[in-house]
Design a protein around this motif. Structure first.
Motif, short mmCIF file in Angstrom:
data_model
loop_
_atom_site.label_atom_id
_atom_site.label_comp_id
_atom_site.label_asym_id
_atom_site.label_seq_id
_atom_site.Cartn_x
_atom_site.Cartn_y
_atom_site.Cartn_z
N LEU A 187 0.79 -1.03 0.35
CA LEU A 187 -0.24 -0.20 0.04
C LEU A 187 0.72 0.87 -0.18
O LEU A 187 0.40 2.07 -0.96
N VAL A 188 2.11 1.33 0.35
CA VAL A 188 3.22 2.34 0.84
C VAL A 188 3.65 2.17 -0.74
O VAL A 188 3.72 3.73 -1.18
N ALA A 189 3.99 1.50 -1.26
CA ALA A 189 4.13 1.73 -2.53
C ALA A 189 3.12 1.90 -3.69
O ALA A 189 3.80 2.46 -4.14
N ALA A 190 2.04 1.55 -3.62
CA ALA A 190 1.54 2.57 -4.63
C ALA A 190 1.06 3.43 -4.33
O ALA A 190 0.84 4.43 -5.74
N GLY A 191 0.99 3.92 -3.13
CA GLY A 191 0.31 5.32 -2.82
C GLY A 191 1.44 6.18 -2.58
O GLY A 191 1.45 7.46 -2.93
N ALA A 192 2.92 5.68 -2.84
CA ALA A 192 4.05 7.07 -3.43
C ALA A 192 3.95 8.09 -4.04
O ALA A 192 3.73 7.50 -5.22
N GLN A 193 4.09 8.92 -3.36
CA GLN A 193 4.20 10.11 -5.21
C GLN A 193 6.00 10.15 -6.04
O GLN A 193 6.68 10.02 -5.26
N ALA A 194 5.59 10.26 -7.00
CA ALA A 194 6.58 10.45 -7.46
C ALA A 194 7.67 12.08 -8.37
O ALA A 194 6.74 12.72 -7.45
N GLN A 195 7.76 12.24 -8.65
CA GLN A 195 9.10 13.50 -8.42
C GLN A 195 9.25 13.24 -10.13
O GLN A 195 10.01 12.43 -11.45
N ALA A 196 9.19 14.62 -11.24
CA ALA A 196 10.12 15.18 -12.44
C ALA A 196 10.81 15.87 -12.13
O ALA A 196 10.18 16.96 -11.28
N THR A 197 11.45 16.99 -13.44
CA THR A 197 12.49 16.93 -13.38
C THR A 197 11.71 18.68 -14.64
O THR A 197 11.97 17.68 -15.64
N VAL A 198 11.84 19.92 -14.59
CA VAL A 198 11.01 20.13 -15.96
C VAL A 198 12.41 20.76 -16.08
O VAL A 198 12.79 21.76 -15.07
N VAL A 199 12.61 21.40 -17.51
CA VAL A 199 13.97 21.79 -17.73
C VAL A 199 13.94 22.60 -18.41
O VAL A 199 13.44 23.08 -19.48
N SER A 200 14.31 24.59 -18.75
CA SER A 200 13.83 25.52 -19.08
C SER A 200 15.80 25.85 -19.19
O SER A 200 15.66 25.92 -19.01
N THR A 201 15.87 25.91 -21.05
CA THR A 201 16.60 27.05 -21.19
C THR A 201 16.98 28.12 -21.97
O THR A 201 15.73 27.96 -22.19
#
Length: 216
Positions: free
Chosen positions: A14-28
């Motif tokens: 249940l903990v793994a299923a509800g974990a929050q993912a992260q993402a990186t956004v890059v602007s140049t």
């Protein structure tokens, strides 16, 4: 014992299923320019929405002495052609968010003078988590800015970010090559895979069966 182990397995799923993912956004931004006793701005646009968890900024530039002469500042190896001191104390960088909040990265006098000659083209990454704060003798690498970038944490990243670049006195131009804005955001909670849901369901059924056996 079986019930305890099963509880642990189900809880972990249940903990793994509800974990929050992260993402990186890059602007140049790669609109170059030379600043010599002058200033200007460059914009970095973020076209998607997301809540900022961490933000870093990398600036690609050179600070060279040229004694007021015209012509290129760097040789083929991106080293300063001028052999005199590069007055790094003249550098000013700041970043303003889409909400109008400015953050000073480097103020006048942050860096000391006396690089002989200037370092040439380098990259500075401004990161609150860096071990060293920007200042003293300038070198390429990661540094904590004069003011923390964490003031942007929790805000929506969407919109136009503005980088302010200034060289405060003539004679030692600052050549800007580009910048990169790296934003870490939290994404929506991950949806469990069908197999994960099945495991959780079987676990709950098994727990119920064990309880019924104990009651008989």
């Amino acid at each position: 014992m079986k019930t305890k182990v099963l509880n642990t397995v189900v809880a972990g799923v249940l903990v793994a299923a509800g974990a929050q993912a992260q993402a990186t956004v890059v602007s140049t931004n790669s609109v170059g320019g030379i600043f010599d006793g002058s200033s200007g701005t460059r914009t970095l646009s973020v076209t998607t929405h997301g809540t900022i968890q961490d933000l870093n900024l990398t600036i690609d530039f050179a600070k060279c002495d040229n004694n007021g002469a015209d012509g290129p500042l760097l040789d083929a190896n991106n080293r300063c052609i001028g052999r005199g001191n590069a007055f790094d104390s003249e550098i000013v960088f700041s970043l303003t968010g889409p909400n109008g909040q400015p953050v000073s990265l480097v103020q006048q006098g942050t860096f000391s003078n006396g690089n002989t000659p200037g370092l040439g083209r380098i990259q500075l990454t401004f990161d609150d988590e860096a071990v060293t704060t920007a200042g003293g003798k300038m070198r390429a690498g990661s540094y904590a800015p004069v003011q923390p970038l964490s003031v942007f944490d929790g805000l929506d990243m969407f919109g136009t970010w503005t980088l302010f670049v200034q060289d405060t006195r003539r004679g030692d131009p600052l050549q800007y090559f580009g910048a990169s804005l790296d934003i870490t955001i939290g994404t929506a909670a991950e949806v469990p895979e069908p197999g994960t849901v099945a495991i959780v369901g079987l676990g709950l059924i098994g727990m119920g069966a064990l309880r019924r056996r104990r009651q008989v």
